[in-house]
Design a protein around this motif. Structure first.
Motif: not given
Length: 123
Positions: A16, A20, A42-43, A46-47, A58, A62, A65-66
Motif C-alpha cells: 500500500l 499510495l 481509490a483511497a 480502500l478505507t 488499509p 486509505g 490518503t483520502a
C-alpha cells in the motif's frame, strides 16, 4: 495474506505504501483534476474495504490518503474564502469551536477511547 496471525501492517503495509505514497506525491505536484479524483476514489474504496474486513493498514492508509487529497483540493478554496472574510471572523470562529469542544469534552473523550479500542482490536 496467507497466515491470519500476520498483522495487516506486515502483509499489506509495504504494498500500500509503495502504491499510495508516489501517487500522493504526484497529486501534490500535478495541477490537473483526474489524478486527485482517481486517487481520492481509490483511497475511499480502500478505507471502506479496510473497515469492512477489520484491517488496520488499509483503513488507516486509505483514510490518511483520502484526507491529504481532500486537503490538497480544498486548500485553495478555503484560502480564497478566508481572504474575503473580515479579520475578526477567524479568531471568533476558533473561539466558538473551542467553546463547543470544551462543552462536550467528556463525551468526545469517551468516543476517542472507544475508537482507540475498536482500532486496537483490528489486525
Amino acid at each position: 495474506r496467507i497466515r491470519p496471525e500476520v498483522s495487516s501492517w506486515a502483509a499489506y503495509g509495504p504494498g500500500l505504501a509503495t502504491t499510495l505514497v508516489p501517487s500522493l506525491v504526484a497529486v501534490w505536484v500535478d495541477a490537473h483534476w483526474p489524478r486527485p479524483l482517481l486517487l481520492g476514489a481509490a483511497a475511499l474504496v480502500l478505507t471502506v474495504l479496510g473497515a469492512r474486513s477489520r484491517l488496520k493498514a488499509p483503513l488507516l492508509m486509505g483514510g490518511c490518503t483520502a484526507a491529504l487529497v481532500a486537503v490538497h483540493e480544498l486548500a485553495p478554496h478555503v484560502v480564497q474564502v478566508a481572504g474575503l472574510l473580515p479579520r475578526w471572523v477567524p479568531p471568533a470562529a476558533a473561539g466558538v469551536l473551542l467553546l463547543l469542544v470544551g462543552a462536550t469534552y467528556e463525551r468526545r473523550l469517551r468516543e476517542a477511547r472507544r475508537l482507540r479500542r475498536a482500532v486496537g482490536r483490528m489486525r
